[in-house]
Design a protein around this motif. Structure first.
Motif, PDB file in Angstrom:
ATOM      1  N   GLY A 131       2.079   5.556  -4.514  1.00 31.81           N
ATOM      2  CA  GLY A 131       1.562   4.516  -3.635  1.00 31.81           C
ATOM      3  C   GLY A 131       0.971   5.016  -2.330  1.00 31.81           C
ATOM      4  N   SER A 132       0.900   6.338  -2.160  1.00 27.28           N
ATOM      5  CA  SER A 132       0.379   6.874  -0.890  1.00 27.28           C
ATOM      6  C   SER A 132      -1.145   6.858  -0.820  1.00 27.28           C
ATOM      7  CB  SER A 132       0.906   8.291  -0.646  1.00 27.28           C
ATOM      8  OG  SER A 132       0.485   9.174  -1.654  1.00 27.28           O
ATOM      9  N   GLY A 133      -1.813   6.656  -1.950  1.00 27.58           N
ATOM     10  CA  GLY A 133      -3.274   6.563  -1.953  1.00 27.58           C
ATOM     11  C   GLY A 133      -3.983   7.772  -2.522  1.00 27.58           C
ATOM     12  N   THR A 178      -2.430  14.390  -7.894  1.00 23.90           N
ATOM     13  CA  THR A 178      -1.217  14.667  -8.654  1.00 23.90           C
ATOM     14  C   THR A 178      -0.340  13.430  -8.717  1.00 23.90           C
ATOM     15  OG1 THR A 178       0.035  15.376  -6.708  1.00 23.90           O
ATOM     16  CG2 THR A 178      -1.233  17.073  -7.881  1.00 23.90           C
ATOM     17  N   GLY A 179       0.644  13.463  -9.599  1.00 20.08           N
ATOM     18  CA  GLY A 179       1.654  12.423  -9.618  1.00 20.08           C
ATOM     19  C   GLY A 179       2.612  12.649  -8.453  1.00 20.08           C
ATOM     20  N   GLY A 180       3.304  11.619  -8.051  1.00 18.62           N
ATOM     21  CA  GLY A 180       4.200  11.711  -6.902  1.00 18.62           C
ATOM     22  C   GLY A 180       5.306  12.739  -7.045  1.00 18.62           C
ATOM     23  N   GLY A 181       5.729  13.008  -8.274  1.00 20.45           N
ATOM     24  CA  GLY A 181       6.814  13.952  -8.494  1.00 20.45           C
ATOM     25  C   GLY A 181       6.372  15.352  -8.857  1.00 20.45           C
ATOM     26  N   ALA A 182       5.088  15.613  -8.833  1.00 21.99           N
ATOM     27  CA  ALA A 182       4.578  16.932  -9.234  1.00 21.99           C
ATOM     28  C   ALA A 182       5.188  18.058  -8.410  1.00 21.99           C
ATOM     29  CB  ALA A 182       3.059  16.975  -9.134  1.00 21.99           C
ATOM     30  N   ILE A 183       5.535  17.785  -7.176  1.00 24.57           N
ATOM     31  CA  ILE A 183       6.035  18.826  -6.271  1.00 24.57           C
ATOM     32  C   ILE A 183       7.469  19.254  -6.575  1.00 24.57           C
ATOM     33  CG2 ILE A 183       4.508  18.516  -4.288  1.00 24.57           C
ATOM     34  CD1 ILE A 183       7.893  16.861  -4.366  1.00 24.57           C
ATOM     35  N   VAL A 228      -3.299  18.912   0.193  1.00 21.19           N
ATOM     36  CA  VAL A 228      -3.223  17.896   1.244  1.00 21.19           C
ATOM     37  C   VAL A 228      -2.098  16.918   0.930  1.00 21.19           C
ATOM     38  CG1 VAL A 228      -4.456  16.011   2.403  1.00 21.19           C
ATOM     39  CG2 VAL A 228      -5.709  18.065   1.673  1.00 21.19           C
ATOM     40  N   PHE A 229      -1.208  16.753   1.896  1.00 25.34           N
ATOM     41  CA  PHE A 229      -0.092  15.814   1.779  1.00 25.34           C
ATOM     42  C   PHE A 229      -0.472  14.496   2.435  1.00 25.34           C
ATOM     43  CE2 PHE A 229       4.263  14.843   3.904  1.00 25.34           C
ATOM     44  CZ  PHE A 229       4.536  13.835   2.987  1.00 25.34           C
ATOM     45  N   LEU A 230      -0.509  13.431   1.631  1.00 21.30           N
ATOM     46  CA  LEU A 230      -0.723  12.092   2.167  1.00 21.30           C
ATOM     47  C   LEU A 230       0.659  11.557   2.539  1.00 21.30           C
ATOM     48  CD1 LEU A 230      -3.374  10.609  -0.301  1.00 21.30           C
ATOM     49  CD2 LEU A 230      -3.710  12.003   1.748  1.00 21.30           C
ATOM     50  N   ASP A 231       0.989  11.656   3.807  1.00 17.64           N
ATOM     51  CA  ASP A 231       2.314  11.342   4.327  1.00 17.64           C
ATOM     52  C   ASP A 231       2.387   9.849   4.658  1.00 17.64           C
ATOM     53  OD1 ASP A 231       4.829  11.405   5.432  1.00 17.64           O
ATOM     54  OD2 ASP A 231       4.293  12.716   7.116  1.00 17.64           O
ATOM     55  N   CYS A 232       2.766   9.091   3.662  1.00 14.58           N
ATOM     56  CA  CYS A 232       2.761   7.630   3.751  1.00 14.58           C
ATOM     57  C   CYS A 232       4.145   7.121   4.139  1.00 14.58           C
ATOM     58  CB  CYS A 232       2.347   7.067   2.391  1.00 14.58           C
ATOM     59  SG  CYS A 232       1.964   5.320   2.401  1.00 14.58           S
ATOM     60  N   ASP A 233       4.184   6.166   5.074  1.00  7.35           N
ATOM     61  CA  ASP A 233       5.482   5.639   5.495  1.00  7.35           C
ATOM     62  C   ASP A 233       6.090   4.731   4.418  1.00  7.35           C
ATOM     63  OD1 ASP A 233       5.335   2.596   6.412  1.00  7.35           O
ATOM     64  OD2 ASP A 233       3.459   3.549   7.020  1.00  7.35           O
ATOM     65  N   ILE A 234       7.397   4.620   4.462  1.00 11.45           N
ATOM     66  CA  ILE A 234       8.151   3.908   3.417  1.00 11.45           C
ATOM     67  C   ILE A 234       7.757   2.441   3.306  1.00 11.45           C
ATOM     68  CG2 ILE A 234      10.480   3.083   2.812  1.00 11.45           C
ATOM     69  CD1 ILE A 234      11.498   5.854   3.561  1.00 11.45           C
ATOM     70  N   ASN A 235       7.525   1.763   4.418  1.00  8.51           N
ATOM     71  CA  ASN A 235       7.160   0.342   4.355  1.00  8.51           C
ATOM     72  C   ASN A 235       5.837   0.138   3.639  1.00  8.51           C
ATOM     73  OD1 ASN A 235       9.492  -0.479   5.697  1.00  8.51           O
ATOM     74  ND2 ASN A 235       8.539  -0.208   7.702  1.00  8.51           N
ATOM     75  N   THR A 236       4.890   1.026   3.879  1.00  2.93           N
ATOM     76  CA  THR A 236       3.590   0.941   3.207  1.00  2.93           C
ATOM     77  C   THR A 236       3.765   1.194   1.709  1.00  2.93           C
ATOM     78  OG1 THR A 236       2.469   1.662   5.219  1.00  2.93           O
ATOM     79  CG2 THR A 236       1.246   1.901   3.149  1.00  2.93           C
ATOM     80  N   ILE A 237       4.532   2.207   1.371  1.00  2.00           N
ATOM     81  CA  ILE A 237       4.796   2.502  -0.041  1.00  2.00           C
ATOM     82  C   ILE A 237       5.403   1.277  -0.714  1.00  2.00           C
ATOM     83  CG2 ILE A 237       6.247   3.853  -1.620  1.00  2.00           C
ATOM     84  CD1 ILE A 237       5.950   6.174   0.510  1.00  2.00           C
ATOM     85  N   PHE A 238       6.423   0.718  -0.090  1.00  2.00           N
ATOM     86  CA  PHE A 238       7.100  -0.451  -0.653  1.00  2.00           C
ATOM     87  C   PHE A 238       6.122  -1.606  -0.872  1.00  2.00           C
ATOM     88  CE2 PHE A 238       9.551  -4.444  -0.048  1.00  2.00           C
ATOM     89  CZ  PHE A 238      10.314  -4.372  -1.207  1.00  2.00           C
ATOM     90  N   GLU A 239       5.301  -1.899   0.128  1.00  2.00           N
ATOM     91  CA  GLU A 239       4.330  -2.992  -0.003  1.00  2.00           C
ATOM     92  C   GLU A 239       3.348  -2.740  -1.159  1.00  2.00           C
ATOM     93  OE1 GLU A 239       4.191  -6.054   1.414  1.00  2.00           O
ATOM     94  OE2 GLU A 239       6.145  -5.433   2.198  1.00  2.00           O
ATOM     95  N   ARG A 240       2.973  -1.506  -1.345  1.00  2.00           N
ATOM     96  CA  ARG A 240       1.989  -1.166  -2.376  1.00  2.00           C
ATOM     97  C   ARG A 240       2.564  -1.151  -3.792  1.00  2.00           C
ATOM     98  NH1 ARG A 240      -1.335   3.820   0.514  1.00  2.00           N
ATOM     99  NH2 ARG A 240      -2.403   2.552   2.077  1.00  2.00           N
ATOM    100  N   VAL A 241       3.845  -0.825  -3.941  1.00  2.00           N
ATOM    101  CA  VAL A 241       4.385  -0.637  -5.293  1.00  2.00           C
ATOM    102  C   VAL A 241       5.439  -1.663  -5.709  1.00  2.00           C
ATOM    103  CG1 VAL A 241       3.937   1.849  -5.174  1.00  2.00           C
ATOM    104  CG2 VAL A 241       6.237   1.005  -4.673  1.00  2.00           C
ATOM    105  N   LYS A 242       5.856  -2.537  -4.817  1.00  2.00           N
ATOM    106  CA  LYS A 242       6.999  -3.414  -5.102  1.00  2.00           C
ATOM    107  C   LYS A 242       6.827  -4.306  -6.333  1.00  2.00           C
ATOM    108  CE  LYS A 242       5.644  -6.935  -1.749  1.00  2.00           C
ATOM    109  NZ  LYS A 242       5.957  -7.509  -0.436  1.00  2.00           N
ATOM    110  N   LYS A 243       5.615  -4.661  -6.676  1.00  2.00           N
ATOM    111  CA  LYS A 243       5.396  -5.530  -7.839  1.00  2.00           C
ATOM    112  C   LYS A 243       4.816  -4.788  -9.039  1.00  2.00           C
ATOM    113  CE  LYS A 243       4.849  -9.631  -5.017  1.00  2.00           C
ATOM    114  NZ  LYS A 243       3.931 -10.600  -4.437  1.00  2.00           N
TER     115      LYS A 243
END
Length: 172
Positions: free
Chosen positions: A12-14, A78-83, A99-114
């Motif tokens: 969900g980081s983009g 990559t997939g989120g768990g590739a690292i 490049v690390f897309l350092d996304c905050d938890i609230n944004t991740i939650f909003e993007r993936v919750k459904k």
């Protein structure tokens, strides 16, 4: 300057969205590792996890990252768990500006919750808690694996992020 750019970060980081735009703006080919896995297996990522388990998926992911990272002039999402696999990081760092897309938890939650396409969240009774736990486990790996990082939140302008990544890549 390395010939490729690899985007890492939590689900969900983009990575896919930014990766497509970045590749187009640099006239590079775009590769989405999860999409490559789905095409190869002729199944969705959740189906692969359900039928074969996470280890099988991670083995496929490793093979495809190794294959694709040998190419030149590509942006790899990559997939989120590739690292979590050192071999993936070794292969990406050998050929790619990571490049690390350092996304905050609230944004991740909003993007993936459904979302129903996130196997590690699909059976979770508390999605936010699961995100926080996974995020905490992976955050250090993302940071030490990257050549450059960029903060992402709900107010982030995608095109500004692409420009920052392009500039960092060109100067690398």
């Amino acid at each position: 300057m390395k010939s490729n750019i690899a985007l890492i970060g939590f689900m969900g980081s983009g990575k896919t969205t930014i990766g497509r735009i970045l590749a187009k703006s640099l006239d590079m080919k775009f590769i989405d590792i999860d999409r490559c896995i789905s095409i190869r297996e002729k199944k969705t990522i959740p189906e692969i996890f359900e039928e074969h388990g996470e280890k099988y998926f991670r083995d496929l992911e490793r093979a495809i990252i190794e294959e694709e990272s040998k190419d030149n002039n590509i942006v790899i999402s990559t997939g989120g768990g590739a690292i979590i696999d050192n071999v993936n990081i070794k292969n990406l760092k050998a050929t790619s500006f990571v490049v690390f897309l350092d996304c905050d938890i609230n944004t991740i939650f909003e993007r993936v919750k459904k979302s129903k396409t996130r196997p590690l969240l699909n059976n979770s009774e508390d999605v936010l808690k699961t995100i926080k736990e996974l995020h905490e486990k992976r955050q250090t790996l993302y940071k030490i694996s990257s050549d450059f990082s960029i903060k992402i939140d709900l107010n982030t302008n995608i095109y500004d992020s692409v420009e920052k990544i392009k500039n960092a890549y060109i100067l690398s």
